[in-house]
Scaffold this active site. Structure first.
Site, mmCIF file in Angstrom:
data_model
loop_
_atom_site.group_PDB
_atom_site.id
_atom_site.type_symbol
_atom_site.label_atom_id
_atom_site.label_comp_id
_atom_site.label_asym_id
_atom_site.label_seq_id
_atom_site.Cartn_x
_atom_site.Cartn_y
_atom_site.Cartn_z
ATOM 1 N N HIS A 187 44.343 44.726 38.216
ATOM 2 C CA HIS A 187 43.364 45.658 38.773
ATOM 3 C C HIS A 187 43.889 47.084 38.663
ATOM 4 O O HIS A 187 45.069 47.292 38.389
ATOM 5 C CB HIS A 187 43.094 45.330 40.247
ATOM 6 C CG HIS A 187 44.315 45.447 41.093
ATOM 7 N ND1 HIS A 187 45.220 44.411 41.250
ATOM 8 C CD2 HIS A 187 44.820 46.491 41.801
ATOM 9 C CE1 HIS A 187 46.218 44.816 42.017
ATOM 10 N NE2 HIS A 187 46.010 46.074 42.366
ATOM 11 N N HIS A 202 46.766 53.315 36.468
ATOM 12 C CA HIS A 202 47.553 52.344 35.708
ATOM 13 C C HIS A 202 47.225 50.936 36.203
ATOM 14 O O HIS A 202 46.665 50.765 37.277
ATOM 15 C CB HIS A 202 49.053 52.608 35.864
ATOM 16 C CG HIS A 202 49.552 52.356 37.247
ATOM 17 N ND1 HIS A 202 49.360 53.263 38.276
ATOM 18 C CD2 HIS A 202 50.208 51.304 37.792
ATOM 19 C CE1 HIS A 202 49.880 52.760 39.378
ATOM 20 N NE2 HIS A 202 50.402 51.574 39.121
#
Length: 187
Positions: A42, A126
């Site tokens: 995620h 990220h």
């Protein structure tokens, strides 16, 4: 409960990344990395930490408003990087200003709902792939990820995720994630 706000890339985009990550497992030292579970990949927007259940109704309402105020936007997974020799991550490209705005709105929603947040830090988009406890040199992994270019997707949902930390003491056990709220962007 331990919570974070996230964008969940669609499964086909995660499968593309998974194929690139599979190649990383052949690099020297890969067995010493603690790889994140692919079902849990995620993009964290805001880490809320432990949140009192009494705050959830207001938190949900405020996150719904943050999602409503943010139109859908395009992202793609792209290349990779590292935080020192501790964390290996996949990068994100596309409409990053929209992603950062959604992260800021998520952080503000949590604070206004009464969630005791850590000091605000600049958002760095990220997707965490692996962690190293041994200080393994992650540069070869980053170099191998550099050419990766995922297919773009339309980001149209904000999610609130509960993180259940391992309690069994089994080596390598990962946290378990459970979506506890979803809101359409611009809806």
């Amino acid at each position: 409960m331990r919570l974070f706000v996230a964008v969940l890339p669609p499964p086909p985009r995660l499968a593309e990344l998974g194929a690139a990550v599979d190649e990383l497992h052949a690099l020297p030292g890969a067995e010493h990395l603690r790889w994140a579970g692919r079902d849990d990949w995620h993009l964290t927007l805001a880490f809320l930490g432990e949140v009192d259940e009494g705050l959830l109704p207001d938190l949900h309402a405020r996150l719904a408003r943050a999602a409503h105020r943010t139109p859908p936007f395009e992202l793609r997974l792209h290349g990779g990087g590292r935080f020192g020799d501790k964390v290996l991550w996949a990068g994100v490209a596309g409409e990053l200003d929209a992603l950062r705005l959604l992260a800021e709105r998520s952080d503000a929603a949590a604070r206004r709902a009464g969630v005791a947040m850590e000091d605000h830090r600049r958002y760095h988009p990220h997707l965490t792939l692996a962690r190293s406890r041994a200080g393994l040199d992650l540069r070869p992994y980053v170099d191998a990820l550099t050419p990766f270019e995922g297919t773009a997707w339309q980001t149209d949902e904000l999610t609130l995720v509960r993180s259940r930390l391992p309690v069994s003491g089994v080596v390598g056990e990962q946290p378990r994630y459970e979506v506890v709220g979803r809101w359409g962007l611009g809806a």
